[in-house]
Design an enzyme around this catalytic site. Structure first.
Site, PDB file in Angstrom:
ATOM      1  N   LYS A 119      22.526  -4.320  20.593  1.00  0.00           N
ATOM      2  CA  LYS A 119      21.615  -4.743  19.527  1.00  0.00           C
ATOM      3  C   LYS A 119      22.308  -4.457  18.207  1.00  0.00           C
ATOM      4  O   LYS A 119      23.171  -3.568  18.123  1.00  0.00           O
ATOM      5  CB  LYS A 119      20.302  -3.956  19.598  1.00  0.00           C
ATOM      6  CG  LYS A 119      19.146  -4.639  18.935  1.00  0.00           C
ATOM      7  CD  LYS A 119      18.469  -5.643  19.856  1.00  0.00           C
ATOM      8  CE  LYS A 119      17.345  -6.367  19.169  1.00  0.00           C
ATOM      9  NZ  LYS A 119      16.506  -7.097  20.146  1.00  0.00           N
ATOM     10  N   ASP A 166      16.631 -11.870  16.399  1.00  0.00           N
ATOM     11  CA  ASP A 166      15.523 -10.927  16.626  1.00  0.00           C
ATOM     12  C   ASP A 166      14.690 -11.015  15.342  1.00  0.00           C
ATOM     13  O   ASP A 166      14.767 -12.031  14.624  1.00  0.00           O
ATOM     14  CB  ASP A 166      16.056  -9.503  16.893  1.00  0.00           C
ATOM     15  CG  ASP A 166      14.963  -8.523  17.314  1.00  0.00           C
ATOM     16  OD1 ASP A 166      14.489  -8.611  18.451  1.00  0.00           O
ATOM     17  OD2 ASP A 166      14.551  -7.675  16.485  1.00  0.00           O
ATOM     18  N   ASN A 198       8.779 -16.126  15.637  1.00  0.00           N
ATOM     19  CA  ASN A 198       9.249 -16.897  16.794  1.00  0.00           C
ATOM     20  C   ASN A 198       8.466 -16.607  18.068  1.00  0.00           C
ATOM     21  O   ASN A 198       7.954 -17.516  18.726  1.00  0.00           O
ATOM     22  CB  ASN A 198      10.745 -16.611  17.006  1.00  0.00           C
ATOM     23  CG  ASN A 198      11.251 -17.190  18.305  1.00  0.00           C
ATOM     24  OD1 ASN A 198      11.236 -16.530  19.336  1.00  0.00           O
ATOM     25  ND2 ASN A 198      11.651 -18.435  18.275  1.00  0.00           N
TER      26      ASN A 198
HETATM   27  N1  LIG Z   1      13.250 -13.537  19.221  1.00  0.00           N
HETATM   28  C1  LIG Z   1      13.404 -13.225  20.501  1.00  0.00           C
HETATM   29  O1  LIG Z   1      13.923 -14.018  21.293  1.00  0.00           O
HETATM   30  C2  LIG Z   1      12.932 -11.909  21.013  1.00  0.00           C
HETATM   31  C3  LIG Z   1      12.166 -11.062  20.241  1.00  0.00           C
HETATM   32  N2  LIG Z   1      11.659  -9.936  20.802  1.00  0.00           N
HETATM   33  C4  LIG Z   1      10.817  -9.039  20.031  1.00  0.00           C
HETATM   34  O2  LIG Z   1       9.646  -9.742  19.603  1.00  0.00           O
HETATM   35  C5  LIG Z   1       9.184  -9.192  18.352  1.00  0.00           C
HETATM   36  C6  LIG Z   1       9.026 -10.310  17.342  1.00  0.00           C
HETATM   37  O3  LIG Z   1      10.314 -10.906  17.127  1.00  0.00           O
HETATM   38  P1  LIG Z   1      10.473 -12.369  16.508  1.00  0.00           P
HETATM   39  O4  LIG Z   1       9.237 -13.145  16.708  1.00  0.00           O
HETATM   40  O5  LIG Z   1      11.754 -12.888  17.010  1.00  0.00           O
HETATM   41  O6  LIG Z   1      10.668 -12.027  14.978  1.00  0.00           O
HETATM   42  P2  LIG Z   1      10.241 -12.878  13.693  1.00  0.00           P
HETATM   43  O7  LIG Z   1      11.005 -12.317  12.571  1.00  0.00           O
HETATM   44  O8  LIG Z   1      10.330 -14.326  13.978  1.00  0.00           O
HETATM   45  O9  LIG Z   1       8.694 -12.514  13.537  1.00  0.00           O
HETATM   46  C7  LIG Z   1       8.290 -11.199  13.440  1.00  0.00           C
HETATM   47  C8  LIG Z   1       6.806 -11.166  13.157  1.00  0.00           C
HETATM   48  O10 LIG Z   1       6.334  -9.835  13.233  1.00  0.00           O
HETATM   49  C9  LIG Z   1       5.879  -9.414  11.931  1.00  0.00           C
HETATM   50  N3  LIG Z   1       6.367  -8.053  11.674  1.00  0.00           N
HETATM   51  C10 LIG Z   1       7.654  -7.652  11.623  1.00  0.00           C
HETATM   52  N4  LIG Z   1       7.720  -6.349  11.333  1.00  0.00           N
HETATM   53  C11 LIG Z   1       6.463  -5.947  11.218  1.00  0.00           C
HETATM   54  C12 LIG Z   1       5.877  -4.699  10.920  1.00  0.00           C
HETATM   55  N5  LIG Z   1       6.626  -3.615  10.702  1.00  0.00           N
HETATM   56  N6  LIG Z   1       4.519  -4.608  10.904  1.00  0.00           N
HETATM   57  C13 LIG Z   1       3.746  -5.708  11.106  1.00  0.00           C
HETATM   58  N7  LIG Z   1       4.257  -6.925  11.385  1.00  0.00           N
HETATM   59  C14 LIG Z   1       5.580  -7.026  11.437  1.00  0.00           C
HETATM   60  C15 LIG Z   1       6.504 -10.378  10.951  1.00  0.00           C
HETATM   61  O11 LIG Z   1       5.746 -10.413   9.760  1.00  0.00           O
HETATM   62  P3  LIG Z   1       6.503 -10.609   8.343  1.00  0.00           P
HETATM   63  O12 LIG Z   1       6.847 -12.063   8.302  1.00  0.00           O
HETATM   64  O13 LIG Z   1       5.488 -10.197   7.340  1.00  0.00           O
HETATM   65  O14 LIG Z   1       7.683  -9.706   8.353  1.00  0.00           O
HETATM   66  C16 LIG Z   1       6.461 -11.664  11.764  1.00  0.00           C
HETATM   67  O15 LIG Z   1       5.193 -12.230  11.773  1.00  0.00           O
HETATM   68  C17 LIG Z   1      10.171  -8.082  18.005  1.00  0.00           C
HETATM   69  O16 LIG Z   1       9.705  -6.869  18.523  1.00  0.00           O
HETATM   70  C18 LIG Z   1      11.438  -8.502  18.747  1.00  0.00           C
HETATM   71  O17 LIG Z   1      12.282  -7.411  18.999  1.00  0.00           O
HETATM   72  C19 LIG Z   1      11.859  -9.626  22.118  1.00  0.00           C
HETATM   73  C20 LIG Z   1      12.615 -10.424  22.910  1.00  0.00           C
HETATM   74  C21 LIG Z   1      13.287 -11.596  22.393  1.00  0.00           C
HETATM   75  O1  LIG Z   2      18.816 -13.526  23.236  1.00  0.00           O
HETATM   76  C1  LIG Z   2      19.389 -12.462  23.078  1.00  0.00           C
HETATM   77  O2  LIG Z   2      20.558 -12.251  23.262  1.00  0.00           O
HETATM   78  C2  LIG Z   2      18.648 -11.252  22.556  1.00  0.00           C
HETATM   79  C3  LIG Z   2      17.179 -11.276  22.651  1.00  0.00           C
HETATM   80  C4  LIG Z   2      16.685  -9.945  22.187  1.00  0.00           C
HETATM   81  O3  LIG Z   2      17.133  -9.445  21.177  1.00  0.00           O
HETATM   82  C5  LIG Z   2      15.739  -9.206  22.975  1.00  0.00           C
HETATM   83  O4  LIG Z   2      15.573  -9.514  24.156  1.00  0.00           O
HETATM   84  O5  LIG Z   2      15.132  -8.258  22.450  1.00  0.00           O
END
Ligand SMILES: NC(=O)C1=CN([C@@H]2O[C@H](COP(=O)(O)OP(=O)(O)OC[C@H]3O[C@@H](n4cnc5c(N)ncnc54)[C@H](OP(=O)(O)O)[C@@H]3O)[C@@H](O)[C@H]2O)C=CC1
Ligand SMILES: O=C(O)CCC(=O)C(=O)O
Length: 444
Positions: free
Chosen positions: A124, A164, A238
């Site tokens: 990461k 992420d 996302n």
């Molecule tokens: N993208 C992926 O493929 C993967 C993501 N994840 C996990 O999923 C989660 C979301 O990721 P993803 O959707 O990609 O990220 P994005 O940046 O696309 O979206 C994150 C969302 O969470 C909110 N957020 C972030 N930090 C905080 C906080 N401290 N308190 C409240 N809300 C918060 C953001 O709000 P704001 O816009 O206000 O910051 C936004 O709505 C994370 O935990 C990530 O590690 C897990 C596996 C894969």
């Molecule tokens: O697609 C990847 O390589 C990473 C996805 C990720 O960061 C996660 O699974 O938390």
């Protein structure tokens, strides 16, 4: 191995890394029994070698903002473990990013990637840079500056980053462009790329879709249909967006979503049209979720999380530790039957205990959200063979992978009374594969 001693030792060595210690504690508490069935693991001090990352890369990133001022951020890459494949895991850009958070994420990623059945190690990285409020040009200049250091540590067989929090298609595009400029190589060194330059179909959707597929598998063990269920979703990025898309497609009703400022509650449900609005608002206009409440005349709660609203299911999809004990108790009191984690480690240990004591269906992120990295693995395969698979083909493989992960959780997590402890199942299944590979490869 005595889990409590290993944790105390890590706490002493890494005193300022609470999230890392939290993630390690969760895993060690559930694998201790299995580990101790293998005296050869203890002799090889496998546990310490598995908990401490192979390598921590830390660097300064300097870039020029739109006003001509020079800004400095920190950049990191944690290469945790590569015994089953090249280092693989996302990059997070968020002001809260620090070593502890990235070390917990890299540790979790190692187990998650093992569960996918694909050959990927765990890593990461990221930065305390926040894309929020920055112009496109500022984001591009930051990504380029970040890559001028990171590219030395990457490669299709070495380390393959992805997105992420704060890193989506736009950022991956800028990162890829700079990697290519620096190395003169067009390689599959990042996943989540644009469809035009090597991205896999379904990668943007994969984490959210995969979580809903996993949820359906859990519900099926109780003969429950997802159709008609009301769902609390957090986040609006996302993972949250494609979680809601799949829920809507399957006839469920998401009633909340959020950002870091607050959440909206729409009792009529977020339908396709409203989701299209959220996608435009968040991905193009980069606005705040509050604007949804203004447009559709629904409740907006500033500075709060959605867990106190009534629903059947909760899918946390924002960030770590977003469900605490109090929120977990409220979910149970309101009749929630399942919690499946789209985010990484969104539930505190106290919240997990509440879910498990209530014997509801509860899936940890490393199992439930593994669909994202799984399709990243499929993107790597497509890049290696210079082919692009159809949407149907990738979705079918994603479905199979989520089914496999679910089956493994049931295999290793079913307790004497029949309750499936998905935390234990995921941790033991993920651990055994990595441990066997480590043993086979000697002390390195
Ligand atoms: N993208 C992926 O493929 C993967 C993501 N994840 C996990 O999923 C989660 C979301 O990721 P993803 O959707 O990609 O990220 P994005 O940046 O696309 O979206 C994150 C969302 O969470 C909110 N957020 C972030 N930090 C905080 C906080 N401290 N308190 C409240 N809300 C918060 C953001 O709000 P704001 O816009 O206000 O910051 C936004 O709505 C994370 O935990 C990530 O590690 C897990 C596996 C894969
Ligand atoms: O697609 C990847 O390589 C990473 C996805 C990720 O960061 C996660 O699974 O938390």
């Amino acid at each position: 191995m005595k889990a409590s001693e290993v944790i105390a030792n890590l706490q002493r060595r890494f005193p300022n890394e609470p999230e890392y210690i939290q993630a390690v504690s969760q895993v060690l508490g559930t694998i201790e029994e299995e580990y101790n069935k293998h005296p050869e693991f203890e002799k090889a001090n496998l546990i310490e070698r598995l908990c401490i990352p192979d390598r921590v890369i830390e660097f300064r990133v300097s870039w020029v903002d739109d006003k001509g001022n020079v800004q400095t951020n920190m950049g990191y890459r944690i290469q945790h473990n590569n015994v089953i494949g090249p280092y693989k895991g996302g990059l997070r850009y968020h002001k809260s990013v620090n070593l502890s958070i990235l070390k917990f994420l890299a540790f979790e990623q190692t187990f998650k990637n093992s569960l996918t059945t694909l050959p990927m190690g765990g890593a990461k990285g990221g930065s305390d840079f926040s894309p929020r409020g920055k112009s496109n040009n500022e984001v591009m200049r930051f990504c380029q500056a970040f890559m001028t250091e990171l590219y030395r540590h990457m490669g299709p067989d070495e380390d393959v980053p992805a997105g992420d929090i704060g890193v989506g298609g736009r950022e991956v595009g800028y990162l890829f462009g700079m990697y290519k400029k620096l190395t003169h190589q067009f390689q599959g060194v990042l996943t989540g790329k644009g469809q035009e330059f090597g991205g896999s179909r379904i990668r943007p959707e994969a984490t959210g879709y995969g979580n809903v597929y996993f949820l359906c598998n859990m519900l099926a063990t109780k003969n429950i249909d997802i159709k008609g269920k009301t769902v609390l979703v957090s986040g609006s990025g996302n993972v949250a967006q494609y979680t809601m898309e799949k829920l809507i497609e399957l006839g469920a009703k998401p009633v909340t979503c959020s950002d870091s400022d607050g959440y909206i509650y729409d009792p009529e449900g977020i339908d396709r049209e409203k989701l299209d609005y959220i996608m435009e608002l968040k991905n193009v206009e980069r606005g705040r979720i509050k604007e949804y409440a203004e447009k559709y005349g629904v409740k907006y709660v500033e500075g709060a999380k959605p867990w106190f609203e009534k629903a059947d299911i909760a899918l946390p999809s924002a960030t770590q530790n977003e469900i605490n004990e109090e929120a977990a108790k409220a979910l149970i009191a309101n009749g929630v039957i399942a919690v499946s984690e789209g985010a990484n480690m969104p539930s505190t240990p106290e919240a997990i205990k509440v879910f498990q004591d209530a014997k509801i269906l509860y899936a940890p992120g490393k199992a439930a959200n593994a669909g994202g990295v799984a399709v990243s693995g499929l993107e790597m395969s497509q890049n290696s063979e210079r082919l692009k698979w159809s949407r149907e083909e990738v979705d079918a493989k994603l479905h199979d992978i989520m089914n496999d992960i679910h089956a493994n959780c049931v295999k290793y997590g079913t307790e004497a009374d029949g309750y499936v402890n998905y935390v234990k199942g995921a941790n033991v299944a993920g651990f055994l594969k990595v441990a066997k590979a480590m043993m086979a490869q000697g002390i390195v």
